[in-house]
Design a protein around this motif. Structure first.
Motif, PDB file in Angstrom:
ATOM      1  N   PHE A  95       0.707  -1.134   0.130  1.00 13.43           N
ATOM      2  CA  PHE A  95       0.123  -0.098   0.085  1.00 13.43           C
ATOM      3  C   PHE A  95       0.939   1.175  -0.075  1.00 13.43           C
ATOM      4  CE2 PHE A  95      -2.778  -3.194   2.065  1.00 13.43           C
ATOM      5  CZ  PHE A  95      -3.822  -2.994   0.929  1.00 13.43           C
ATOM      6  N   ARG A  96       2.090   1.186   0.742  1.00 15.93           N
ATOM      7  CA  ARG A  96       2.716   2.321   0.588  1.00 15.93           C
ATOM      8  C   ARG A  96       3.763   2.362  -0.571  1.00 15.93           C
ATOM      9  NH1 ARG A  96       4.337   1.939   6.975  1.00 15.93           N
ATOM     10  NH2 ARG A  96       2.356   2.497   7.592  1.00 15.93           N
ATOM     11  N   ARG A  97       3.830   1.374  -1.368  1.00 14.73           N
ATOM     12  CA  ARG A  97       4.927   1.559  -2.634  1.00 14.73           C
ATOM     13  C   ARG A  97       3.732   1.894  -3.773  1.00 14.73           C
ATOM     14  NH1 ARG A  97      10.068  -0.141  -1.872  1.00 14.73           N
ATOM     15  NH2 ARG A  97      10.191  -0.172   0.625  1.00 14.73           N
ATOM     16  N   LEU A  98       2.516   1.696  -3.573  1.00 12.74           N
ATOM     17  CA  LEU A  98       1.613   2.052  -4.802  1.00 12.74           C
ATOM     18  C   LEU A  98       1.526   3.615  -5.029  1.00 12.74           C
ATOM     19  CD1 LEU A  98      -1.072  -0.736  -3.941  1.00 12.74           C
ATOM     20  CD2 LEU A  98       0.136  -0.685  -6.163  1.00 12.74           C
ATOM     21  N   PRO A  99       1.080   3.831  -6.271  1.00 15.95           N
ATOM     22  CA  PRO A  99       0.879   5.486  -6.297  1.00 15.95           C
ATOM     23  C   PRO A  99      -0.424   5.782  -5.444  1.00 15.95           C
ATOM     24  CG  PRO A  99       0.542   4.293  -8.289  1.00 15.95           C
ATOM     25  CD  PRO A  99       1.412   3.256  -7.279  1.00 15.95           C
ATOM     26  N   ALA A 100      -0.337   7.022  -4.935  1.00 17.08           N
ATOM     27  CA  ALA A 100      -1.659   7.380  -4.455  1.00 17.08           C
ATOM     28  C   ALA A 100      -2.631   7.360  -5.222  1.00 17.08           C
ATOM     29  CB  ALA A 100      -1.398   8.938  -3.839  1.00 17.08           C
ATOM     30  N   ARG A 101      -3.936   7.191  -4.755  1.00 22.14           N
ATOM     31  CA  ARG A 101      -5.412   7.337  -5.393  1.00 22.14           C
ATOM     32  C   ARG A 101      -5.229   8.549  -6.280  1.00 22.14           C
ATOM     33  NH1 ARG A 101      -8.421   2.962  -4.191  1.00 22.14           N
ATOM     34  NH2 ARG A 101      -8.634   2.845  -6.325  1.00 22.14           N
ATOM     35  N   GLY A 102      -5.584   8.275  -7.696  1.00 23.89           N
ATOM     36  CA  GLY A 102      -5.797   9.553  -8.596  1.00 23.89           C
ATOM     37  C   GLY A 102      -6.909  10.336  -7.948  1.00 23.89           C
ATOM     38  N   ALA A 103      -6.908  11.530  -8.393  1.00 27.17           N
ATOM     39  CA  ALA A 103      -8.036  12.692  -8.022  1.00 27.17           C
ATOM     40  C   ALA A 103      -9.026  12.747  -9.104  1.00 27.17           C
ATOM     41  CB  ALA A 103      -7.317  13.830  -7.735  1.00 27.17           C
ATOM     42  N   GLY A 104      -8.903  11.950 -10.405  1.00 30.70           N
ATOM     43  CA  GLY A 104      -9.719  12.133 -11.263  1.00 30.70           C
ATOM     44  C   GLY A 104     -10.985  11.659 -10.879  1.00 30.70           C
ATOM     45  N   ARG A 105     -12.182  11.801 -11.719  1.00 27.03           N
ATOM     46  CA  ARG A 105     -13.758  11.703 -11.208  1.00 27.03           C
ATOM     47  C   ARG A 105     -13.749  10.220 -11.288  1.00 27.03           C
ATOM     48  NH1 ARG A 105     -16.173  15.046  -8.590  1.00 27.03           N
ATOM     49  NH2 ARG A 105     -18.178  14.247  -8.919  1.00 27.03           N
ATOM     50  N   ARG A 106     -14.436   9.659 -10.217  1.00 26.02           N
ATOM     51  CA  ARG A 106     -14.861   8.365 -10.149  1.00 26.02           C
ATOM     52  C   ARG A 106     -16.145   7.961  -9.866  1.00 26.02           C
ATOM     53  NH1 ARG A 106     -10.288   5.366  -8.245  1.00 26.02           N
ATOM     54  NH2 ARG A 106      -8.645   6.537  -7.853  1.00 26.02           N
ATOM     55  N   PRO A 107     -16.773   6.681  -9.955  1.00 31.29           N
ATOM     56  CA  PRO A 107     -17.999   6.177  -9.935  1.00 31.29           C
ATOM     57  C   PRO A 107     -18.215   6.720  -8.139  1.00 31.29           C
ATOM     58  CG  PRO A 107     -16.911   4.728 -10.849  1.00 31.29           C
ATOM     59  CD  PRO A 107     -15.912   5.514 -10.608  1.00 31.29           C
ATOM     60  N   PRO A 108     -19.695   7.012  -7.780  1.00 27.53           N
ATOM     61  CA  PRO A 108     -19.629   7.261  -6.418  1.00 27.53           C
ATOM     62  C   PRO A 108     -19.884   6.430  -5.273  1.00 27.53           C
ATOM     63  CG  PRO A 108     -21.825   7.390  -7.829  1.00 27.53           C
ATOM     64  CD  PRO A 108     -20.788   7.066  -8.787  1.00 27.53           C
ATOM     65  N   ALA A 109     -19.721   4.974  -5.735  1.00 26.40           N
ATOM     66  CA  ALA A 109     -19.502   4.209  -4.505  1.00 26.40           C
ATOM     67  C   ALA A 109     -18.069   3.361  -4.973  1.00 26.40           C
ATOM     68  CB  ALA A 109     -20.318   2.943  -4.793  1.00 26.40           C
ATOM     69  N   ALA A 110     -17.293   3.162  -3.783  1.00 26.17           N
ATOM     70  CA  ALA A 110     -16.015   2.906  -4.081  1.00 26.17           C
ATOM     71  C   ALA A 110     -15.633   1.771  -3.030  1.00 26.17           C
ATOM     72  CB  ALA A 110     -14.775   3.935  -4.107  1.00 26.17           C
ATOM     73  N   ALA A 166     -13.316  10.802  -1.877  1.00 23.59           N
ATOM     74  CA  ALA A 166     -14.306  11.796  -1.699  1.00 23.59           C
ATOM     75  C   ALA A 166     -13.926  12.938  -2.628  1.00 23.59           C
ATOM     76  CB  ALA A 166     -14.413  12.357  -0.301  1.00 23.59           C
ATOM     77  N   GLN A 167     -12.759  13.207  -2.904  1.00 22.72           N
ATOM     78  CA  GLN A 167     -12.336  14.405  -3.678  1.00 22.72           C
ATOM     79  C   GLN A 167     -12.692  14.233  -5.288  1.00 22.72           C
ATOM     80  OE1 GLN A 167      -8.465  15.282  -2.467  1.00 22.72           O
ATOM     81  NE2 GLN A 167      -8.985  16.250  -0.601  1.00 22.72           N
ATOM     82  N   ALA A 168     -12.701  12.800  -5.210  1.00 22.97           N
ATOM     83  CA  ALA A 168     -12.982  12.455  -6.632  1.00 22.97           C
ATOM     84  C   ALA A 168     -14.326  12.015  -6.836  1.00 22.97           C
ATOM     85  CB  ALA A 168     -12.175  11.101  -7.097  1.00 22.97           C
ATOM     86  N   GLY A 169     -15.290  12.317  -6.126  1.00 23.19           N
ATOM     87  CA  GLY A 169     -16.507  12.315  -6.330  1.00 23.19           C
ATOM     88  C   GLY A 169     -17.280  11.106  -5.600  1.00 23.19           C
ATOM     89  N   VAL A 170     -16.492  10.375  -4.658  1.00 25.44           N
ATOM     90  CA  VAL A 170     -17.106   9.012  -4.204  1.00 25.44           C
ATOM     91  C   VAL A 170     -17.768   9.674  -2.784  1.00 25.44           C
ATOM     92  CG1 VAL A 170     -16.340   7.223  -2.680  1.00 25.44           C
ATOM     93  CG2 VAL A 170     -15.248   7.547  -4.821  1.00 25.44           C
ATOM     94  N   ARG A 171     -19.014   9.099  -2.688  1.00 30.10           N
ATOM     95  CA  ARG A 171     -20.062   9.293  -1.701  1.00 30.10           C
ATOM     96  C   ARG A 171     -20.407   8.228  -0.657  1.00 30.10           C
ATOM     97  NH1 ARG A 171     -24.672  13.322  -3.290  1.00 30.10           N
ATOM     98  NH2 ARG A 171     -24.472  13.811  -1.114  1.00 30.10           N
ATOM     99  N   GLU A 172     -19.913   6.843  -1.174  1.00 27.23           N
ATOM    100  CA  GLU A 172     -20.019   5.800  -0.497  1.00 27.23           C
ATOM    101  C   GLU A 172     -18.786   4.894  -0.316  1.00 27.23           C
ATOM    102  OE1 GLU A 172     -23.713   3.172  -0.724  1.00 27.23           O
ATOM    103  OE2 GLU A 172     -22.209   1.579  -1.306  1.00 27.23           O
ATOM    104  N   ALA A 204     -16.861  10.502   8.966  1.00 26.41           N
ATOM    105  CA  ALA A 204     -16.650  11.932   9.508  1.00 26.41           C
ATOM    106  C   ALA A 204     -15.874  12.674   8.530  1.00 26.41           C
ATOM    107  CB  ALA A 204     -15.955  12.160  10.857  1.00 26.41           C
ATOM    108  N   VAL A 205     -15.558  11.807   7.340  1.00 27.06           N
ATOM    109  CA  VAL A 205     -14.717  12.400   6.256  1.00 27.06           C
ATOM    110  C   VAL A 205     -15.872  13.013   5.408  1.00 27.06           C
ATOM    111  CG1 VAL A 205     -13.493  11.960   4.132  1.00 27.06           C
ATOM    112  CG2 VAL A 205     -12.825  10.631   6.277  1.00 27.06           C
ATOM    113  N   SER A 206     -15.208  14.351   5.168  1.00 25.06           N
ATOM    114  CA  SER A 206     -16.069  15.423   4.315  1.00 25.06           C
ATOM    115  C   SER A 206     -16.397  14.688   3.083  1.00 25.06           C
ATOM    116  CB  SER A 206     -15.603  16.807   4.235  1.00 25.06           C
ATOM    117  OG  SER A 206     -16.160  17.564   3.571  1.00 25.06           O
ATOM    118  N   GLY A 207     -17.747  14.582   2.631  1.00 24.15           N
ATOM    119  CA  GLY A 207     -18.181  14.340   1.372  1.00 24.15           C
ATOM    120  C   GLY A 207     -18.413  12.762   1.401  1.00 24.15           C
ATOM    121  N   ILE A 208     -18.027  11.852   2.293  1.00 20.63           N
ATOM    122  CA  ILE A 208     -18.442  10.608   2.510  1.00 20.63           C
ATOM    123  C   ILE A 208     -19.817  10.365   3.345  1.00 20.63           C
ATOM    124  CG2 ILE A 208     -17.907   8.297   3.522  1.00 20.63           C
ATOM    125  CD1 ILE A 208     -15.885   8.896   0.940  1.00 20.63           C
TER     126      ILE A 208
END
Ligand code: SAH
Ligand code: SF4
Ligand code: F3S
Length: 460
Positions: free
Chosen positions: A142-157, A197-203, A235-239
């Protein structure tokens, strides 16, 4: 934007953890110029992310490899090279044996070392030979993988928070394919949830083979329980919605049960496998709980959250299971009532203790038991769905449906809901009045206002 130079075809088998891993694999390969394609014939790199849980799942990989071998030859005739990689739990369980049985495979990579795929690709090409990496490396993927991209994603992840298993149920390969139980640190998970959440995920659905055994290090240095993590992620904003799967009955503690009654963002749905309704079989499975433990647990969960939708996993035909013991499984299903469930014929897995028990149940008996069980489970699911008709529910609108103008979303109880609404509303949690119910899904009318009083929140 320039077109990605290379194409990746990624096919995922098995559980949600593999779905999550596949996303991370695709993200790890994007910086190398790989863009995903749905057309296997176009792919420069084909990755099968595999599952070893039952024989059928594992065998599917080989039939798939046969087909892909044909595609690779056809591409070669056109002067195109195709790299074939097998990832996931079959890779871990079978390792080098895969390239012996299916020489078209170039790379075999286990679920704990796929962050090394970029290097493995270079090695496979440079050394022009099969490359196998099924280590459980010291470094944390997990620490070696690139951070999750900020591009738009489907709302459930999905978000994996825990991996591996130390329970060693006698039928199960997971402790061998995924390794020892391991929890990611809280801060790392929170950062990932914020990115999503920044990429549009709500769940988000927090994932782990034994997610409720979670005990990751908190920012305060203490080990946090899943209950504490759920409160933090809520408590994460957007989730706005949080789920978790899969749980083991032994690790359902009081605080986790309380979360279901107290945290609005935690959805009223719980997947809690019981596997068998007889104490003798449960002991032979090394499940570490009895039928009564399970009953009492369900009662406490329902007390905390009366409308909770329950789901489970059940195995029929475990070695030595008698008719009477199978009937006990049916009785427990009748007693608990599930909103939905997964049921399987026992499949002997190489290397697991149950596979060597002599009294294996004959295939036709397993098939009959599974049919009887599924009839009961399907009736319960249909009744649960039918009882939703007339209610107005908050539905997270996830994606376009099959019909023009239709969207598909999820109810709080995880039922798919079909509704007519414009695509611009994807990502919205809409109030939907349920007008009809089928065996597997609901249909409803989406209200125009987005934030009507949400019935589910009022159900406590
Ligand atoms: N970690 C989860 C489940 C992991 S596997 C848990 O402990 O509940 C998902 C499901 O596959 C299991 O719950 C079990 O019902 C089923 N399963 C696992 N091994 C199996 C086998 N050898 N044969 C049939 N079903 C199996
Ligand atoms: Fe497999 Fe049992 Fe672990 Fe679940 S708890 S992953 S069934 S060994
Ligand atoms: Fe299958 Fe591995 Fe998941 S065996 S069920 S993909 S953990």
């Amino acid at each position: 934007m320039t077109k990605p130079a290379k194409k990746l075809f990624l096919k995922t088998f098995g559980c949600q953890m593999n779905v999550y891993d596949s996303e991370r694999i695709a993200e790890a390969l994007a910086p190398l110029g790989y863009g995903e394609t749905q057309e296997i014939g176009e792919a420069d790199l084909v990755i099968l992310n595999t599952c070893h849980i039952r024989e059928k799942a594992a065998e599917k990989v080989y039939s798939e490899l046969g087909r892909i071998g044909g595609i690779k030859s056809a591409r070669r005739e056109r002067g195109r090279d195709t790299v074939i990689a097998v990832a996931g739990c079959v890779a871990q369980a079978e390792g080098r044996a895969i390239v012996e049985r299916a020489p078209v495979v170039d790379i075999v990579v286990g679920p704990q070392s796929y962050h090394r795929l970029p290097d493995l690709l270079v090695r496979a090409r440079r050394e022009d030979r099969h490359v196998v990496d099924t280590e459980f490396p010291e470094e944390d993927k997990f620490r070696r993988l690139p951070a999750r991209g900020a591009g738009r994603r489907p709302p459930a992840a999905f978000l994996t928070v825990q991996e591996g298993c130390d329970k060693f149920c006698t039928f199960c390969v997971v402790p061998y394919t995924r390794g020892a139980e391991y929890s990611r640190a809280v801060a790392e998970i929170v950062t990932e949830a914020e990115r999503l959440a920044q990429a549009g995920v709500r769940e988000v659905t927090l994932l782990g083979q034994n997610v409720n055994a979670y005990h990751g290090q908190g920012p305060d240095g203490a080990a946090w329980s899943l209950a504490r993590l759920l409160r933090r992620i809520a408590a994460v904003s957007g989730i706005e919605r949080v789920r978790y799967t899969t749980s083991h009955p032994r690790d359902m503690d009081d605080d986790l049960i309380a979360v279901h009654g107290e945290v609005e963002e935690v959805m009223p749905y719980l997947h809690l496998p019981f596997q068998a309704g007889s104490d003798r079989i449960l002991a032979a499975m090394n499940r570490k709980h009895t039928v009564d433990d399970y009953r009492r647990l369900i009662a406490r969960i329902r007390e905390a959250r009366p409308d909770i939708a329950l789901s489970t996993d059940i195995i029929v035909g475990f070695p030595g299971e008698t008719d009477a013991e199978f009937d006990a499984t049916l009785r427990l299903v009748d007693e608990v009532t599930f909103a939905q469930a997964y049921s399987f014929k026992y499949s002997p897995r190489p290397g697991t203790p149950a596979a060597t028990i002599e009294e294996q149940v004959p295939e036709p008996v397993k098939a009959d038991r599974l049919a009887a069980l599924q009839q009961a489970l399907n009736a319960q699911k249909a009744a649960f769905n039918a009882a939703c008709v007339g209610r107005t529910m908050p539905v997270l609108l996830e994606r376009p449906g099959r019909l023009a103008g239709q969207l598909v979303g999820r109810s709080p109880y995880l039922q798919p809901v079909h509704t007519m609404a414009p695509e611009s509303r994807v990502g919205e949690i809409a109030a939907v009045e349920i007008v009809s119910a089928g065996p597997n899904s609901l249909e409803g009318d989406t209200k125009s206002e987005s934030d009507l009083p949400l019935e589910v929140a009022a159900l406590h």
